[in-house]
Design a protein around this motif. Sequence first.
Motif, mmCIF file in Angstrom:
data_model
loop_
_atom_site.group_PDB
_atom_site.id
_atom_site.type_symbol
_atom_site.label_atom_id
_atom_site.label_comp_id
_atom_site.label_asym_id
_atom_site.label_seq_id
_atom_site.Cartn_x
_atom_site.Cartn_y
_atom_site.Cartn_z
ATOM 1 N N ASP A 24 0.847 -1.186 0.000
ATOM 2 C CA ASP A 24 0.000 0.000 0.000
ATOM 3 C C ASP A 24 0.885 1.239 0.000
ATOM 4 O O ASP A 24 1.747 1.406 0.850
ATOM 5 N N SER A 25 0.668 2.160 -0.944
ATOM 6 C CA SER A 25 1.519 3.346 -1.060
ATOM 7 C C SER A 25 1.230 4.366 0.032
ATOM 8 O O SER A 25 2.008 5.277 0.243
ATOM 9 N N SER A 26 0.098 4.253 0.739
ATOM 10 C CA SER A 26 -0.232 5.216 1.783
ATOM 11 C C SER A 26 0.400 4.844 3.121
ATOM 12 O O SER A 26 0.253 5.576 4.079
ATOM 13 N N SER A 27 1.079 3.745 3.197
ATOM 14 C CA SER A 27 1.690 3.326 4.458
ATOM 15 C C SER A 27 2.960 4.111 4.720
ATOM 16 O O SER A 27 3.483 4.792 3.866
ATOM 17 N N ASP A 28 3.457 4.013 5.944
ATOM 18 C CA ASP A 28 4.651 4.752 6.361
ATOM 19 C C ASP A 28 5.869 4.307 5.575
ATOM 20 O O ASP A 28 5.896 3.253 4.961
ATOM 21 N N VAL A 29 6.909 5.131 5.644
ATOM 22 C CA VAL A 29 8.187 4.774 5.036
ATOM 23 C C VAL A 29 8.760 3.556 5.738
ATOM 24 O O VAL A 29 9.438 2.737 5.135
ATOM 25 N N SER A 30 8.465 3.398 7.020
ATOM 26 C CA SER A 30 8.984 2.251 7.766
ATOM 27 C C SER A 30 8.420 0.940 7.221
ATOM 28 O O SER A 30 9.042 -0.106 7.369
ATOM 29 N N ASP A 31 7.229 0.969 6.611
ATOM 30 C CA ASP A 31 6.673 -0.239 6.013
ATOM 31 C C ASP A 31 7.450 -0.653 4.773
ATOM 32 O O ASP A 31 7.383 -1.796 4.357
ATOM 33 N N GLN A 32 8.171 0.291 4.157
ATOM 34 C CA GLN A 32 8.932 -0.030 2.965
ATOM 35 C C GLN A 32 10.303 -0.584 3.304
ATOM 36 O O GLN A 32 11.053 -0.953 2.421
ATOM 37 N N SER A 33 10.649 -0.610 4.583
ATOM 38 C CA SER A 33 11.950 -1.144 4.964
ATOM 39 C C SER A 33 11.976 -2.642 4.703
ATOM 40 O O SER A 33 10.954 -3.284 4.511
ATOM 41 N N VAL A 34 13.172 -3.167 4.703
ATOM 42 C CA VAL A 34 13.340 -4.586 4.412
ATOM 43 C C VAL A 34 12.653 -5.400 5.493
ATOM 44 O O VAL A 34 12.907 -5.227 6.674
ATOM 45 N N ALA A 35 11.748 -6.267 5.086
ATOM 46 C CA ALA A 35 10.975 -7.068 6.033
ATOM 47 C C ALA A 35 11.467 -8.504 6.034
ATOM 48 O O ALA A 35 12.269 -8.907 5.206
ATOM 49 N N ARG A 36 10.958 -9.261 6.968
ATOM 50 C CA ARG A 36 11.354 -10.664 7.075
ATOM 51 C C ARG A 36 10.478 -11.537 6.180
ATOM 52 O O ARG A 36 9.303 -11.300 6.023
ATOM 53 N N LEU A 37 11.113 -12.563 5.608
ATOM 54 C CA LEU A 37 10.367 -13.558 4.844
ATOM 55 C C LEU A 37 9.690 -14.513 5.805
ATOM 56 O O LEU A 37 9.837 -14.405 7.016
ATOM 57 N N LYS A 38 8.996 -15.485 5.276
ATOM 58 C CA LYS A 38 8.391 -16.511 6.109
ATOM 59 C C LYS A 38 9.492 -17.222 6.885
ATOM 60 O O LYS A 38 10.527 -17.559 6.329
ATOM 61 N N GLY A 39 9.263 -17.463 8.149
ATOM 62 C CA GLY A 39 10.262 -18.139 8.967
ATOM 63 C C GLY A 39 11.260 -17.150 9.532
ATOM 64 O O GLY A 39 10.987 -15.979 9.707
ATOM 65 N N SER A 40 12.459 -17.637 9.804
ATOM 66 C CA SER A 40 13.462 -16.790 10.445
ATOM 67 C C SER A 40 14.462 -16.195 9.469
ATOM 68 O O SER A 40 15.338 -15.447 9.865
ATOM 69 N N ARG A 41 14.368 -16.534 8.188
ATOM 70 C CA ARG A 41 15.297 -15.968 7.205
ATOM 71 C C ARG A 41 14.946 -14.507 6.952
ATOM 72 O O ARG A 41 13.784 -14.131 6.895
ATOM 73 N N SER A 42 15.942 -13.663 6.774
ATOM 74 C CA SER A 42 15.663 -12.261 6.489
ATOM 75 C C SER A 42 16.080 -11.929 5.065
ATOM 76 O O SER A 42 17.054 -12.452 4.554
ATOM 77 N N ALA A 43 15.335 -11.048 4.443
ATOM 78 C CA ALA A 43 15.629 -10.624 3.073
ATOM 79 C C ALA A 43 16.568 -9.442 3.123
ATOM 80 O O ALA A 43 16.540 -8.635 4.043
ATOM 81 N N THR A 44 17.385 -9.313 2.121
ATOM 82 C CA THR A 44 18.302 -8.195 2.035
ATOM 83 C C THR A 44 18.220 -7.612 0.631
ATOM 84 O O THR A 44 17.974 -8.347 -0.319
ATOM 85 N N PRO A 45 18.393 -6.313 0.475
ATOM 86 C CA PRO A 45 18.340 -5.727 -0.865
ATOM 87 C C PRO A 45 19.630 -5.958 -1.648
ATOM 88 O O PRO A 45 19.725 -5.555 -2.793
#
Length: 113
Positions: A24-45
């Motif tokens: 959603d484009s109306s969400s905060d900038v913090s929502d656009q930060s790198v989030a976690r995938l399913k489980g404990s693995r984290s995504a990186t740009p």
Amino acid sequence: MKMGGSTSKAKGVWPFSGSGVGGDSSSDVSDQSVARLKGSRSATPFVFTRRSSLYFDEDGDLAHEFYEETVVTKNGRRKSKLKRIQKNLIPQGVVRLDHPRIHADFPVILCEV
């Protein structure tokens, strides 16, 4: 889906947003930060490896293409030709990058000019 957007139909596989595909484009900038995938693995740009376009031949030489010189006799004249070798080549595989690159699908604008 918003007009002009292109998204995948798979839900929850987009590694750079927390809400799945087409955030959603109306969400905060913090929502656009790198989030976690399913489980404990984290995504990186960042991208740390890539698939190489080089090949090994039978002698262990490494190159993009290999050629063999052949001699052709036509009408009593000898002519040399290069014949491309495409068999018995082994791809180099995945190579580690010297410096990390930013993934092409990273959805955040890093610098605006």
